[in-house]
Scaffold this motif. Structure first.
Motif, PDB file in Angstrom:
ATOM      1  N   LEU A   1       0.839  -1.192   0.000  1.00  0.00           N
ATOM      2  CA  LEU A   1       0.000   0.000   0.000  1.00  0.00           C
ATOM      3  C   LEU A   1       0.877   1.247   0.000  1.00  0.00           C
ATOM      4  O   LEU A   1       2.073   1.189   0.304  1.00  0.00           O
ATOM      5  CB  LEU A   1      -0.886   0.055   1.249  1.00  0.00           C
ATOM      6  N   TYR A   2       0.248   2.370  -0.309  1.00  0.00           N
ATOM      7  CA  TYR A   2       0.868   3.677  -0.160  1.00  0.00           C
ATOM      8  C   TYR A   2       0.116   4.391   0.953  1.00  0.00           C
ATOM      9  O   TYR A   2      -1.072   4.144   1.162  1.00  0.00           O
ATOM     10  CB  TYR A   2       0.732   4.508  -1.443  1.00  0.00           C
ATOM     11  N   GLN A   3       0.815   5.290   1.643  1.00  0.00           N
ATOM     12  CA  GLN A   3       0.153   6.109   2.655  1.00  0.00           C
ATOM     13  C   GLN A   3       0.504   7.558   2.385  1.00  0.00           C
ATOM     14  O   GLN A   3       1.682   7.919   2.280  1.00  0.00           O
ATOM     15  CB  GLN A   3       0.576   5.726   4.065  1.00  0.00           C
ATOM     16  N   CYS A   4      -0.518   8.373   2.282  1.00  0.00           N
ATOM     17  CA  CYS A   4      -0.328   9.790   1.992  1.00  0.00           C
ATOM     18  C   CYS A   4       0.342  10.468   3.183  1.00  0.00           C
ATOM     19  O   CYS A   4      -0.043  10.238   4.331  1.00  0.00           O
ATOM     20  CB  CYS A   4      -1.673  10.446   1.699  1.00  0.00           C
ATOM     21  N   ARG A   5       1.327  11.298   2.910  1.00  0.00           N
ATOM     22  CA  ARG A   5       2.017  12.044   3.973  1.00  0.00           C
ATOM     23  C   ARG A   5       1.137  13.155   4.522  1.00  0.00           C
ATOM     24  O   ARG A   5       1.284  13.538   5.675  1.00  0.00           O
ATOM     25  CB  ARG A   5       3.316  12.641   3.433  1.00  0.00           C
ATOM     26  N   SER A   6       0.206  13.664   3.724  1.00  0.00           N
ATOM     27  CA  SER A   6      -0.641  14.781   4.160  1.00  0.00           C
ATOM     28  C   SER A   6      -1.861  14.319   4.944  1.00  0.00           C
ATOM     29  O   SER A   6      -2.067  14.738   6.080  1.00  0.00           O
ATOM     30  CB  SER A   6      -1.111  15.592   2.956  1.00  0.00           C
ATOM     31  N   CYS A   7      -2.678  13.468   4.325  1.00  0.00           N
ATOM     32  CA  CYS A   7      -3.947  13.081   4.968  1.00  0.00           C
ATOM     33  C   CYS A   7      -3.912  11.682   5.589  1.00  0.00           C
ATOM     34  O   CYS A   7      -4.900  11.238   6.150  1.00  0.00           O
ATOM     35  CB  CYS A   7      -5.095  13.187   3.970  1.00  0.00           C
ATOM     36  N   ARG A   8      -2.801  10.976   5.457  1.00  0.00           N
ATOM     37  CA  ARG A   8      -2.587   9.649   6.034  1.00  0.00           C
ATOM     38  C   ARG A   8      -3.490   8.567   5.431  1.00  0.00           C
ATOM     39  O   ARG A   8      -3.628   7.479   5.969  1.00  0.00           O
ATOM     40  CB  ARG A   8      -2.752   9.665   7.557  1.00  0.00           C
ATOM     41  N   PHE A   9      -4.109   8.840   4.294  1.00  0.00           N
ATOM     42  CA  PHE A   9      -4.974   7.880   3.617  1.00  0.00           C
ATOM     43  C   PHE A   9      -4.117   6.765   3.021  1.00  0.00           C
ATOM     44  O   PHE A   9      -3.102   7.016   2.391  1.00  0.00           O
ATOM     45  CB  PHE A   9      -5.761   8.594   2.512  1.00  0.00           C
ATOM     46  N   GLN A  10      -4.545   5.521   3.246  1.00  0.00           N
ATOM     47  CA  GLN A  10      -3.824   4.382   2.682  1.00  0.00           C
ATOM     48  C   GLN A  10      -4.551   3.916   1.414  1.00  0.00           C
ATOM     49  O   GLN A  10      -5.769   3.783   1.404  1.00  0.00           O
ATOM     50  CB  GLN A  10      -3.737   3.247   3.688  1.00  0.00           C
ATOM     51  N   PHE A  11      -3.772   3.669   0.370  1.00  0.00           N
ATOM     52  CA  PHE A  11      -4.358   3.303  -0.911  1.00  0.00           C
ATOM     53  C   PHE A  11      -3.392   2.439  -1.704  1.00  0.00           C
ATOM     54  O   PHE A  11      -2.213   2.329  -1.370  1.00  0.00           O
ATOM     55  CB  PHE A  11      -4.723   4.567  -1.716  1.00  0.00           C
ATOM     56  N   SER A  12      -3.920   1.824  -2.749  1.00  0.00           N
ATOM     57  CA  SER A  12      -3.097   1.017  -3.654  1.00  0.00           C
ATOM     58  C   SER A  12      -3.380   1.471  -5.084  1.00  0.00           C
ATOM     59  O   SER A  12      -4.190   2.373  -5.308  1.00  0.00           O
ATOM     60  CB  SER A  12      -3.428  -0.469  -3.501  1.00  0.00           C
ATOM     61  N   ALA A  13      -2.744   0.834  -6.044  1.00  0.00           N
ATOM     62  CA  ALA A  13      -2.962   1.191  -7.450  1.00  0.00           C
ATOM     63  C   ALA A  13      -4.377   0.859  -7.912  1.00  0.00           C
ATOM     64  O   ALA A  13      -4.859   1.413  -8.892  1.00  0.00           O
ATOM     65  CB  ALA A  13      -1.948   0.482  -8.340  1.00  0.00           C
ATOM     66  N   THR A  14      -5.064  -0.019  -7.201  1.00  0.00           N
ATOM     67  CA  THR A  14      -6.433  -0.392  -7.593  1.00  0.00           C
ATOM     68  C   THR A  14      -7.501   0.441  -6.893  1.00  0.00           C
ATOM     69  O   THR A  14      -8.678   0.331  -7.243  1.00  0.00           O
ATOM     70  CB  THR A  14      -6.700  -1.879  -7.298  1.00  0.00           C
ATOM     71  N   THR A  15      -7.129   1.281  -5.952  1.00  0.00           N
ATOM     72  CA  THR A  15      -8.096   2.101  -5.227  1.00  0.00           C
ATOM     73  C   THR A  15      -8.871   2.994  -6.190  1.00  0.00           C
ATOM     74  O   THR A  15      -8.284   3.633  -7.061  1.00  0.00           O
ATOM     75  CB  THR A  15      -7.383   2.970  -4.161  1.00  0.00           C
ATOM     76  N   ALA A  16     -10.176   3.026  -6.026  1.00  0.00           N
ATOM     77  CA  ALA A  16     -11.088   3.853  -6.824  1.00  0.00           C
ATOM     78  C   ALA A  16     -11.060   3.475  -8.311  1.00  0.00           C
ATOM     79  O   ALA A  16     -11.266   4.323  -9.173  1.00  0.00           O
ATOM     80  CB  ALA A  16     -10.798   5.340  -6.631  1.00  0.00           C
ATOM     81  N   THR A  17     -10.795   2.218  -8.615  1.00  0.00           N
ATOM     82  CA  THR A  17     -10.882   1.709  -9.985  1.00  0.00           C
ATOM     83  C   THR A  17     -11.859   0.532  -9.985  1.00  0.00           C
ATOM     84  O   THR A  17     -12.355   0.129  -8.931  1.00  0.00           O
ATOM     85  CB  THR A  17      -9.514   1.222 -10.507  1.00  0.00           C
ATOM     86  N   ALA A  18     -12.079  -0.037 -11.131  1.00  0.00           N
ATOM     87  CA  ALA A  18     -12.964  -1.206 -11.238  1.00  0.00           C
ATOM     88  C   ALA A  18     -12.360  -2.414 -10.523  1.00  0.00           C
ATOM     89  O   ALA A  18     -13.074  -3.343 -10.156  1.00  0.00           O
ATOM     90  CB  ALA A  18     -13.218  -1.535 -12.695  1.00  0.00           C
ATOM     91  N   LEU A  19     -11.063  -2.416 -10.307  1.00  0.00           N
ATOM     92  CA  LEU A  19     -10.388  -3.532  -9.655  1.00  0.00           C
ATOM     93  C   LEU A  19     -10.392  -3.407  -8.130  1.00  0.00           C
ATOM     94  O   LEU A  19      -9.972  -4.322  -7.426  1.00  0.00           O
ATOM     95  CB  LEU A  19      -8.935  -3.620 -10.132  1.00  0.00           C
ATOM     96  N   HIS A  20     -10.855  -2.283  -7.619  1.00  0.00           N
ATOM     97  CA  HIS A  20     -10.841  -2.020  -6.184  1.00  0.00           C
ATOM     98  C   HIS A  20     -11.687  -3.030  -5.420  1.00  0.00           C
ATOM     99  O   HIS A  20     -12.765  -3.396  -5.851  1.00  0.00           O
ATOM    100  CB  HIS A  20     -11.348  -0.607  -5.919  1.00  0.00           C
TER     101      HIS A  20
END
Length: 182
Positions: free
Chosen positions: A91-110
């Motif tokens: 996963l990735y974690q945003c330095r600003s809002c601390r949101f954790q996400f991956s390359a599939t976040t908010a896509t059809a593969l999510h």
């Protein structure tokens, strides 16, 4: 009593004789556009195959990230750049809002339990199948399920999402991921 204008018999005949011809021409043009679209995708698929070009889960995830964020990974929530990469959780974690996400976040593969390599392989298989001249969406789900090693219901969902993505009006995330520049 005022008389309303009515079409004469020759006018009615011309409507009925020309309409099917125009409709048939439109259908043939649509079929031709469909065939050209799927043939173009077929030509763009790597000649060695998707599984050889992207053999591991990591290589598939990296390719998806490069396609999704060509100028570097950014947070889908606040759009800040340079997130922290959590390698242990992929996963990735945003330095600003601390949101954790991956390359599939908010896509059809999510939130799919199907791994990215299976999505890539299914897209390649559907492109090959469509290029053989079949109607859109006519890839047998039981064949796709057996080839991908997933359940029939999962294969039906997989087929629907992949065809929508690869179609002429689709988003094209999978198309861009598996059809790299030669």
């Amino acid at each position: 009593m005022p008389r309303t204008s009515q079409l004469s018999l020759p006018d009615l005949a011309s409507i009925h004789t020309h309409a099917p011809v125009e409709l048939m021409a439109d259908t043939q043009a649509d079929d031709l556009q469909h065939a050209i679209h799927w043939y173009t995708l077929r030509v763009q698929v790597p000649p060695e195959g998707v599984r050889k070009r992207f053999p591991t889960l990591l290589s598939c995830r990296e390719r998806l990230a490069v396609v999704r964020w060509p100028h570097g990974v950014s947070c889908p929530r606040c759009h800040a750049g340079e997130p922290i990469h959590l390698t242990t959780r992929a996963l990735y974690q945003c330095r600003s809002c601390r949101f954790q996400f991956s390359a599939t976040t908010a896509t059809a593969l999510h939130r799919s339990r199907i791994e990215v390599p299976i999505w890539f392989a299914a897209a390649e298989r559907i492109i090959h199948y469509q290029d053989m001249g079949s109607a859109p969406g006519m890839v047998p789900a039981h064949d796709l399920a057996a080839a991908m090693g997933v359940a029939y219901v999962a294969a039906r969902r997989l087929r629907k999402i992949v065809i929508e993505d690869l179609g002429p009006d689709g988003i094209g995330l999978l198309r861009a991921a598996i059809c790299p520049e030669q």
